[in-house]
Design an enzyme around this catalytic site. Structure first.
Site, PDB file in Angstrom:
ATOM      1  N   LYS A  54      48.915  22.231   3.212  1.00  0.00           N
ATOM      2  CA  LYS A  54      48.154  22.507   4.447  1.00  0.00           C
ATOM      3  C   LYS A  54      46.652  22.540   4.140  1.00  0.00           C
ATOM      4  O   LYS A  54      45.844  21.951   4.858  1.00  0.00           O
ATOM      5  CB  LYS A  54      48.618  23.838   5.064  1.00  0.00           C
ATOM      6  CG  LYS A  54      49.998  23.737   5.690  1.00  0.00           C
ATOM      7  CD  LYS A  54      50.598  25.088   6.098  1.00  0.00           C
ATOM      8  CE  LYS A  54      52.054  24.871   6.521  1.00  0.00           C
ATOM      9  NZ  LYS A  54      52.758  26.090   6.924  1.00  0.00           N
ATOM     10  N   GLN A  98      51.874  32.201   6.474  1.00  0.00           N
ATOM     11  CA  GLN A  98      53.036  31.473   5.946  1.00  0.00           C
ATOM     12  C   GLN A  98      54.269  32.382   5.926  1.00  0.00           C
ATOM     13  O   GLN A  98      54.203  33.519   5.444  1.00  0.00           O
ATOM     14  CB  GLN A  98      52.713  30.941   4.541  1.00  0.00           C
ATOM     15  CG  GLN A  98      53.776  30.021   3.953  1.00  0.00           C
ATOM     16  CD  GLN A  98      53.962  28.714   4.745  1.00  0.00           C
ATOM     17  OE1 GLN A  98      53.044  28.212   5.376  1.00  0.00           O
ATOM     18  NE2 GLN A  98      55.165  28.184   4.716  1.00  0.00           N
ATOM     19  N   ASP A 121      50.544  27.975  14.962  1.00  0.00           N
ATOM     20  CA  ASP A 121      51.975  27.764  14.685  1.00  0.00           C
ATOM     21  C   ASP A 121      52.776  27.737  15.992  1.00  0.00           C
ATOM     22  O   ASP A 121      53.911  27.252  16.010  1.00  0.00           O
ATOM     23  CB  ASP A 121      52.510  28.932  13.837  1.00  0.00           C
ATOM     24  CG  ASP A 121      52.723  28.554  12.386  1.00  0.00           C
ATOM     25  OD1 ASP A 121      53.043  27.384  12.124  1.00  0.00           O
ATOM     26  OD2 ASP A 121      52.586  29.448  11.529  1.00  0.00           O
TER      27      ASP A 121
HETATM   28  N1  GUN Z   1      57.572  28.592   6.829  1.00  0.00           N
HETATM   29  C1  GUN Z   1      58.356  27.497   6.968  1.00  0.00           C
HETATM   30  N2  GUN Z   1      57.913  26.716   7.978  1.00  0.00           N
HETATM   31  C2  GUN Z   1      56.823  27.328   8.486  1.00  0.00           C
HETATM   32  C3  GUN Z   1      55.922  26.997   9.529  1.00  0.00           C
HETATM   33  O1  GUN Z   1      56.040  25.994  10.230  1.00  0.00           O
HETATM   34  N3  GUN Z   1      54.894  27.881   9.721  1.00  0.00           N
HETATM   35  C4  GUN Z   1      54.766  29.021   8.986  1.00  0.00           C
HETATM   36  N4  GUN Z   1      53.744  29.826   9.276  1.00  0.00           N
HETATM   37  N5  GUN Z   1      55.584  29.347   8.020  1.00  0.00           N
HETATM   38  C5  GUN Z   1      56.602  28.506   7.763  1.00  0.00           C
END
Ligand code: GUN
Length: 302
Positions: A54, A98, A121
């Site tokens: 990311k 996350q 998100d």
């Molecule tokens: N953990 C696994 N997939 C995601 C996601 O799309 N966003 C976040 N914040 N954590 C994750």
């Protein structure tokens, strides 16, 4: 004829170029760039790997990127204080925490603490509610479902009136993609069925699908005789089934397998997404798009 591959890696490049051009234009006109903070708690290797990707993507696009790495032992109170700080910071347009979080932290409280206008998100109840209403109410569609829909649209698969079957009812994939495919809008207007662990005969539902979206987390669950000939099969599963040494780097890497028996399914389906290289790269791409949109919403240019 074997299925056409819908490659997330290729669609990602198209979308990132579009985002990059917009970022450059906004910077030129307004002197401002999207700001994203990624909050990582602890040292879960999968989470580190996702956050690293990311951060890399945000940097490549010219975003302002802040990486906030907190120890596994951080208290819930401290984590919430970090979120409050970023909620108030003008140059931060998107906040990503996350998941999963350590057990002593209440995930719901953390998600609910993020300013819904910075919730890139799309996990905050307000954004989930907006998604349910649809149309111009939607601000931040959750990234994986948004990526799936984008792949279906860009591959030229007809959704209007299509039978869509979603395997799995998770809050971040199954439920939101079902709602999105249902909405009366571009890339939607489908007849949607959601099947799950309580469904009596999974295979019979899947066989009716013109578009089969599988997010079950069970490697190789969907067999070729579950697939209607010519259907579009979207495999959201990313299951680690072993490890190997990478020829390129000499390092240990995970062997990943989807929820669909790919080699057999590709002989029946009309379109199929591979694992890896299918839905996976789209999630981060749509996160970047949501972050750009967070800035555009704030500036009133969307
Ligand atoms: N953990 C696994 N997939 C995601 C996601 O799309 N966003 C976040 N914040 N954590 C994750």
């Amino acid at each position: 004829m074997p299925a056409r591959l819908i490659r997330g890696t290729e669609i990602r490049e198209q979308i990132l170029e579009e985002i990059s051009a917009e970022v450059a234009q906004i910077k030129r006109i307004y002197g401002i760039v999207p700001g994203l903070v990624t909050i990582l708690v602890g040292k879960n290797p999968a989470s580190i790997s996702y956050v690293t990707m990311k951060v890399k993507t945000a940097n490549r696009l010219g975003f302002r990127e802040i990486q906030d790495n907190l120890p596994e032992s951080v208290s819930q109170e401290d984590l919430l204080a970090h979120i409050q700080k970023y909620n108030q910071e003008d140059s931060i347009h998107g906040i990503l925490v996350q998941l999963p979080l350590p057990h002593h932290i209440d995930e719901k409280k953390v998600i609910n603490a993020i300013d819904p206008d910075k919730d890139v998100d799309g996990f905050h109840p307000i954004n989930m509610g907006r998604l349910m209403i649809g149309g111009s109410e939607i601000k931040f569609p959750p990234c994986t479902p948004a990526g799936i829909r984008e792949m279906i649209i860009r591959a030229g698969v007809e959704t209007n009136g299509a039978e869509v079957v979603v395997v799995g009812r998770s809050t971040i994939v199954g439920k939101p993609i079902a709602i999105m495919m249902l909405q009366k809008e571009r890339g939607g207007n489908a007849t949607v069925t959601v099947v799950h662990t309580g469904t009596k005969d999974l295979a019979s539902h899947c066989r009716r699908a013109d578009i089969l979206i599988v997010a079950a987390g069970v490697p190789g669950l969907v067999k070729p005789d579950w697939i209607k000939p010519g259907a579009c099969v979207v495999d959201v599963g990313v299951n680690k089934v072993g490890e190997m040494i990478s020829e390129k780097t000499g390092k240990k890497v995970a062997i990943l397998k989807g929820d669909v028996d790919f080699d057999a399914a590709k002989e029946v389906a009309g379109w199929i997404t591979p694992v890896p290289g299918g839905v996976g790269p789209m999630t981060i791409t749509m996160l970047m798009k949501n972050t750009l949109n967070a800035l555009k919403f704030k500036m009133g240019i969307i």
